[in-house]
Design a protein around this motif. Structure first.
Motif, short mmCIF file in Angstrom:
data_model
loop_
_atom_site.label_atom_id
_atom_site.label_comp_id
_atom_site.label_asym_id
_atom_site.label_seq_id
_atom_site.Cartn_x
_atom_site.Cartn_y
_atom_site.Cartn_z
N VAL A 235 0.02 -5.31 34.93
CA VAL A 235 1.41 -5.76 34.86
C VAL A 235 2.29 -4.61 34.41
N VAL A 237 5.77 -3.44 32.96
CA VAL A 237 6.90 -3.99 32.21
C VAL A 237 7.89 -2.86 31.93
N VAL A 267 -5.23 -8.89 30.82
CA VAL A 267 -3.99 -8.27 31.28
C VAL A 267 -3.90 -6.85 30.73
N ILE A 269 -1.05 -3.97 30.41
CA ILE A 269 0.37 -3.71 30.57
C ILE A 269 0.63 -2.21 30.72
N ASP A 295 1.81 -7.66 38.98
CA ASP A 295 3.08 -8.27 38.60
C ASP A 295 4.00 -7.19 38.03
N LEU A 297 7.61 -6.88 35.70
CA LEU A 297 8.55 -7.58 34.83
C LEU A 297 9.60 -6.60 34.35
N ARG A 423 5.40 -12.61 26.23
CA ARG A 423 3.94 -12.67 26.45
C ARG A 423 3.57 -13.94 27.21
N ILE A 426 4.30 -13.55 30.80
CA ILE A 426 3.28 -12.75 31.46
C ILE A 426 2.03 -13.59 31.71
N THR A 430 0.39 -14.33 35.44
CA THR A 430 -0.96 -13.83 35.74
C THR A 430 -1.97 -14.95 35.91
#
Length: 434
Positions: A235, A237, A267, A269, A295, A297, A423, A426, A430
């Motif tokens: 992910v 961010v 996950v 990040i 993903d 964000l 969080r 997220i 996910t």
């Protein structure tokens, strides 16, 4: 859950943009295969040319069955096409009528020479990957089950044709190709191995929309492509590192730092802080996408107290506000968008009502907790650098992308509280479908 992929982006008046299609690259191998005139995968490519699927573009490619061809063509392919890729290959096993969907690919063991008598150096894939095996993030068990049920493959139809999961793609060109492909993006890549045609197990049966044609379609159907939760999701961010109003630190950047303090299960990040500048976000976007995250964000700060906004739309025009460098986009529009066209809006494939409901419940946002912190959906991302980035990011496709406005911190609405809510966002992204 994420909405279906047929919820495609709309223009400013809410009309569906019919040219928003999903591209499925399908590869096969040309030439003969173990005594047959044409490789089975090549025949299937020809059959798929006869299939017309709405809102899908099938880019059909035949490769020479050689390592050098694969080493050259596959990286070129992913430079131009980053969406969905289905690799087809043949296998030979007498009286076997099983389609194998391969779950893994391997770095080494390629000792079998190709038609040019070439063997890869060190019997290994030419890759910078440090992994010895790679696994697709497509849930193969679910895919096999759904294909079997939908196609009625009960061992009698199509001459006993069945579909099974496999963890042995072989150590030949097809396995080599699959490793390169998964190394580029494991989220939307599959290798499917096809048996020789015999009896009722015909090329038409295998290539029908109910079989291989449906696998290609499934790769683009978000509601039916379930990602295995055992795999780590990557992910990205982002936050902005330029001071906001009277704050020395931009709250969005502070939240990015807070997210890194407490891991989220399954996950990983990848944090990024970007200056509040149009050129900076344009230059940063390729870096955000280079490793094909699952993903993305984007966080930005707004001045609305105790409220987190989930932005439902991004707009192409109207960017007349100067950034920190005094710069305004030419024509007040997104780069590469036609100035003569009416304003466009893009929407991510997210069910915002469900997102608001889920996050509110999971975080216990009852109007009192965290100083009355709440989450809401919004249709106004603003026409500044954050909204500019959001449009670019959605346009880039095909991964989940979300833009969130976070409030300044005050009282019980602390940086920790806001980070806890993010969080949960997220987790929502996910654990739901890609």
């Amino acid at each position: 859950m994420l909405t279906l992929c047929d919820r495609v982006p709309e223009d400013i008046s809410g009309n569906i943009m019919l040219d928003w299609t999903k591209e499925v690259v399908v590869t096969g191998f040309k030439g003969s295969f173990e005594g047959t005139q044409d490789d089975v995968s090549s025949v299937i490519i020809d059959e798929l040319q006869k299939v017309d699927v709405e809102n899908r573009i099938l880019l059909l490619i035949k490769l020479d069955a050689s390592y050098e061809e694969v080493m050259k063509k596959i990286p070129e392919l992913f430079t131009e096409h980053q969406e969905f890729v289905l690799h087809l290959a043949s296998y030979s096993e007498q009286n076997k009528t099983t389609i194998f969907i391969e779950q893994k690919a391997f770095m080494s063991g390629y000792t079998k020479p190709d038609k040019n008598e070439f063997i890869p150096e060190g019997n290994r894939v030419k890759s910078e990957s440090k992994e010895q095996e790679l696994v697709t993030k497509v849930n193969v068990d679910d895919l096999v089950k759904e294909l079997t049920e939908k196609c009625g493959l009960n061992g009698q139809k199509y001459g006993g044709l069945t579909v099974e999961k496999s963890e042995d793609p072989g150590r030949f060109i097809e396995g080599y190709t699959y490793f390169l492909s998964l190394d580029a993006n494991p989220s939307s890549r599959l290798l499917v191995k096809i048996p020789a045609f015999q009896g009722e197990c015909t090329k038409e049966a295998v290539a029908s929309p109910e079989c291989i044609g449906d696998v290609a379609d499934m790769l683009t159907m978000c509601n039916r492509m379930r990602v295995d939760t055992n795999y780590t999701r990557d992910v990205v961010v982002t936050g902005f590192d330029t001071p906001f109003e009277d704050f020395d630190e931009n709250p969005s950047a502070v939240v990015v730092d807070e997210l890194m303090k407490i891991p989220i299960e399954n996950v990983k990040i990848f944090p990024h802080k970007i200056p509040v500048a149009y050129e900076a976000v344009t230059e940063k976007l390729p870096e955000l996408r280079k490793n094909c995250p699952d993903d993305v964000l984007h966080l930005a700060t707004h001045s609305v107290r105790n409220t987190i906004y989930f932005q439902q739309k991004a707009f192409s025009h109207g960017y007349c506000r100067e950034d920190i460098n005094g710069y305004v986009p030419e024509g007040n529009k997104i780069e590469d968008e036609d100035e003569e066209e009416e304003q466009k809006k893009l929407k991510p494939f997210v069910d915002f009502d469900y997102l608001v409901e889920e996050v509110t419940e999971k975080c216990g946002l009852d109007g009192e907790r965290y100083g009355g912190l709440k989450v809401e959906k919004s249709d106004d991302p603003g026409r500044f650098v954050g909204g500019y980035l959001y449009y670019l990011s959605i346009r880039e496709g095909p991964v989940n992308t979300l833009y969130i406005n976070v409030p300044p911190f005050e009282g019980e609405c602390t940086k920790e509280a806001v980070a806890n809510v993010i969080r949960e966002v997220i987790r929502f992204l996910t654990r739901n479908d890609f």
